[in-house]
Design a protein around this motif. Structure first.
Motif, PDB file in Angstrom:
ATOM      1  N   ILE A   7       0.847  -1.185   0.000  1.00  0.00           N
ATOM      2  CA  ILE A   7       0.000   0.000   0.000  1.00  0.00           C
ATOM      3  C   ILE A   7       0.886   1.238   0.000  1.00  0.00           C
ATOM      4  O   ILE A   7       1.972   1.238   0.582  1.00  0.00           O
ATOM      5  CB  ILE A   7      -0.972  -0.003   1.216  1.00  0.00           C
ATOM      6  CG1 ILE A   7      -2.082   1.032   1.054  1.00  0.00           C
ATOM      7  CG2 ILE A   7      -0.217   0.175   2.523  1.00  0.00           C
ATOM      8  CD1 ILE A   7      -3.232   0.862   2.060  1.00  0.00           C
ATOM      9  N   THR A   8       0.448   2.253  -0.710  1.00  0.00           N
ATOM     10  CA  THR A   8       1.133   3.535  -0.685  1.00  0.00           C
ATOM     11  C   THR A   8       0.090   4.636  -0.775  1.00  0.00           C
ATOM     12  O   THR A   8      -1.073   4.382  -1.086  1.00  0.00           O
ATOM     13  CB  THR A   8       2.195   3.662  -1.806  1.00  0.00           C
ATOM     14  OG1 THR A   8       3.000   4.825  -1.569  1.00  0.00           O
ATOM     15  CG2 THR A   8       1.552   3.754  -3.188  1.00  0.00           C
ATOM     16  N   PHE A   9       0.533   5.846  -0.484  1.00  0.00           N
ATOM     17  CA  PHE A   9      -0.377   6.992  -0.435  1.00  0.00           C
ATOM     18  C   PHE A   9       0.281   8.181  -1.116  1.00  0.00           C
ATOM     19  O   PHE A   9       1.500   8.308  -1.105  1.00  0.00           O
ATOM     20  CB  PHE A   9      -0.666   7.377   1.026  1.00  0.00           C
ATOM     21  CG  PHE A   9      -1.335   6.296   1.823  1.00  0.00           C
ATOM     22  CD1 PHE A   9      -2.712   6.269   1.962  1.00  0.00           C
ATOM     23  CD2 PHE A   9      -0.581   5.308   2.439  1.00  0.00           C
ATOM     24  CE1 PHE A   9      -3.327   5.270   2.706  1.00  0.00           C
ATOM     25  CE2 PHE A   9      -1.186   4.301   3.190  1.00  0.00           C
ATOM     26  CZ  PHE A   9      -2.564   4.279   3.316  1.00  0.00           C
ATOM     27  N   ASP A  40      -9.176  15.925  -1.744  1.00  0.00           N
ATOM     28  CA  ASP A  40      -8.917  17.358  -1.929  1.00  0.00           C
ATOM     29  C   ASP A  40      -8.770  18.070  -0.589  1.00  0.00           C
ATOM     30  O   ASP A  40      -7.836  18.838  -0.376  1.00  0.00           O
ATOM     31  CB  ASP A  40     -10.041  18.011  -2.754  1.00  0.00           C
ATOM     32  CG  ASP A  40     -10.076  17.540  -4.203  1.00  0.00           C
ATOM     33  OD1 ASP A  40      -9.068  16.972  -4.681  1.00  0.00           O
ATOM     34  OD2 ASP A  40     -11.116  17.731  -4.851  1.00  0.00           O
ATOM     35  N   ALA A  41      -9.692  17.793   0.341  1.00  0.00           N
ATOM     36  CA  ALA A  41      -9.661  18.456   1.661  1.00  0.00           C
ATOM     37  C   ALA A  41      -8.407  18.081   2.440  1.00  0.00           C
ATOM     38  O   ALA A  41      -7.801  18.930   3.105  1.00  0.00           O
ATOM     39  CB  ALA A  41     -10.915  18.093   2.462  1.00  0.00           C
ATOM     40  N   LEU A  42      -7.967  16.829   2.348  1.00  0.00           N
ATOM     41  CA  LEU A  42      -6.745  16.404   3.021  1.00  0.00           C
ATOM     42  C   LEU A  42      -5.539  17.131   2.436  1.00  0.00           C
ATOM     43  O   LEU A  42      -4.650  17.567   3.158  1.00  0.00           O
ATOM     44  CB  LEU A  42      -6.560  14.889   2.906  1.00  0.00           C
ATOM     45  CG  LEU A  42      -5.244  14.323   3.453  1.00  0.00           C
ATOM     46  CD1 LEU A  42      -5.054  14.682   4.925  1.00  0.00           C
ATOM     47  CD2 LEU A  42      -5.197  12.813   3.253  1.00  0.00           C
ATOM     48  N   LEU A  73      -9.837   6.511  -1.844  1.00  0.00           N
ATOM     49  CA  LEU A  73      -9.679   7.888  -1.401  1.00  0.00           C
ATOM     50  C   LEU A  73      -9.188   7.926   0.043  1.00  0.00           C
ATOM     51  O   LEU A  73      -9.836   7.384   0.937  1.00  0.00           O
ATOM     52  CB  LEU A  73     -11.007   8.634  -1.528  1.00  0.00           C
ATOM     53  CG  LEU A  73     -10.938  10.151  -1.369  1.00  0.00           C
ATOM     54  CD1 LEU A  73     -10.089  10.790  -2.475  1.00  0.00           C
ATOM     55  CD2 LEU A  73     -12.345  10.737  -1.396  1.00  0.00           C
ATOM     56  N   GLU A  74      -8.031   8.553   0.258  1.00  0.00           N
ATOM     57  CA  GLU A  74      -7.478   8.724   1.606  1.00  0.00           C
ATOM     58  C   GLU A  74      -8.017  10.038   2.167  1.00  0.00           C
ATOM     59  O   GLU A  74      -7.733  11.102   1.630  1.00  0.00           O
ATOM     60  CB  GLU A  74      -5.949   8.770   1.564  1.00  0.00           C
ATOM     61  CG  GLU A  74      -5.340   9.033   2.921  1.00  0.00           C
ATOM     62  CD  GLU A  74      -3.855   9.359   2.886  1.00  0.00           C
ATOM     63  OE1 GLU A  74      -3.226   9.240   3.948  1.00  0.00           O
ATOM     64  OE2 GLU A  74      -3.341   9.759   1.832  1.00  0.00           O
ATOM     65  N   GLU A  75      -8.747   9.953   3.260  1.00  0.00           N
ATOM     66  CA  GLU A  75      -9.356  11.152   3.818  1.00  0.00           C
ATOM     67  C   GLU A  75      -8.679  11.671   5.078  1.00  0.00           C
ATOM     68  O   GLU A  75      -8.962  12.778   5.506  1.00  0.00           O
ATOM     69  CB  GLU A  75     -10.841  10.890   4.071  1.00  0.00           C
ATOM     70  CG  GLU A  75     -11.538  10.522   2.755  1.00  0.00           C
ATOM     71  CD  GLU A  75     -13.029  10.506   2.851  1.00  0.00           C
ATOM     72  OE1 GLU A  75     -13.589  11.566   3.156  1.00  0.00           O
ATOM     73  OE2 GLU A  75     -13.614   9.450   2.618  1.00  0.00           O
ATOM     74  N   TYR A  83      -6.387   2.006   7.156  1.00  0.00           N
ATOM     75  CA  TYR A  83      -6.320   1.727   5.715  1.00  0.00           C
ATOM     76  C   TYR A  83      -5.454   0.494   5.445  1.00  0.00           C
ATOM     77  O   TYR A  83      -5.792  -0.353   4.623  1.00  0.00           O
ATOM     78  CB  TYR A  83      -5.751   2.916   4.945  1.00  0.00           C
ATOM     79  CG  TYR A  83      -6.604   4.154   4.954  1.00  0.00           C
ATOM     80  CD1 TYR A  83      -7.962   4.119   4.638  1.00  0.00           C
ATOM     81  CD2 TYR A  83      -6.052   5.395   5.258  1.00  0.00           C
ATOM     82  CE1 TYR A  83      -8.741   5.274   4.632  1.00  0.00           C
ATOM     83  CE2 TYR A  83      -6.815   6.552   5.250  1.00  0.00           C
ATOM     84  CZ  TYR A  83      -8.156   6.488   4.936  1.00  0.00           C
ATOM     85  OH  TYR A  83      -8.918   7.630   4.929  1.00  0.00           O
ATOM     86  N   ILE A  84      -4.319   0.397   6.137  1.00  0.00           N
ATOM     87  CA  ILE A  84      -3.404  -0.738   5.967  1.00  0.00           C
ATOM     88  C   ILE A  84      -4.108  -2.039   6.326  1.00  0.00           C
ATOM     89  O   ILE A  84      -4.084  -3.009   5.558  1.00  0.00           O
ATOM     90  CB  ILE A  84      -2.132  -0.532   6.824  1.00  0.00           C
ATOM     91  CG1 ILE A  84      -1.299   0.613   6.262  1.00  0.00           C
ATOM     92  CG2 ILE A  84      -1.322  -1.821   6.905  1.00  0.00           C
ATOM     93  CD1 ILE A  84      -0.245   1.164   7.219  1.00  0.00           C
TER      94      ILE A  84
END
Length: 133
Positions: A7-9, A40-42, A73-75, A83-84
């Motif tokens: 996993i990556t972000f 977008d907000a993050l 989507l990462e929030e 997430y992981i």
């Protein structure tokens, strides 16, 4: 032997060769690559500015790459561990500009920091483009 998930972000705004190289190298750490694209907000909270491309556009770009198996989507930066675990990742790969900042999840997965592509950055590209206008 079970599948090894990586996993990556990232924001992946103004997509460039540095992004491609990082994702290819991340994929080499396992059998399946899952990518969290910053909302977008993050991005505004992290970088103090809105991305050039919307979260939907950035997710579409990243999901179109053959090395990427899944995009979400990462929030929240604080939800990295969730997430992981949710995506069953055994390896977290991040750019070395984040070195040491995600060692706190090393109890649930291996953490690998990859060197960034020299002289390529989204911020630098945006600044360069703005001087051309």
């Amino acid at each position: 032997m079970s599948e090894r998930t990586v996993i990556t972000f990232g924001t992946f705004d103004v997509f460039h060769v540095g992004h491609v190289r990082m994702l290819k190298r991340a994929a080499e750490h396992g059998d399946r690559l899952v990518v969290g694209v910053s909302a977008d907000a993050l991005n505004v909270r992290k970088k103090g500015r809105a991305p050039v491309f919307t979260e939907d556009e950035r997710m579409e770009i990243v999901s179109s790459l053959k090395v990427v198996d899944e995009v979400f989507l990462e929030e929240s930066l604080e939800q990295k561990r969730d997430y992981i675990v949710q995506h069953g990742a055994q390896v977290l790969v991040m750019g070395d500009d984040w070195a040491g900042k995600f060692d706190w999840v090393s109890d649930v997965c291996d953490v690998v920091y990859l060197p960034r592509t020299p002289s390529v950055s989204t911020t630098g590209l945006i600044e360069h483009i703005s001087t051309l206008a």
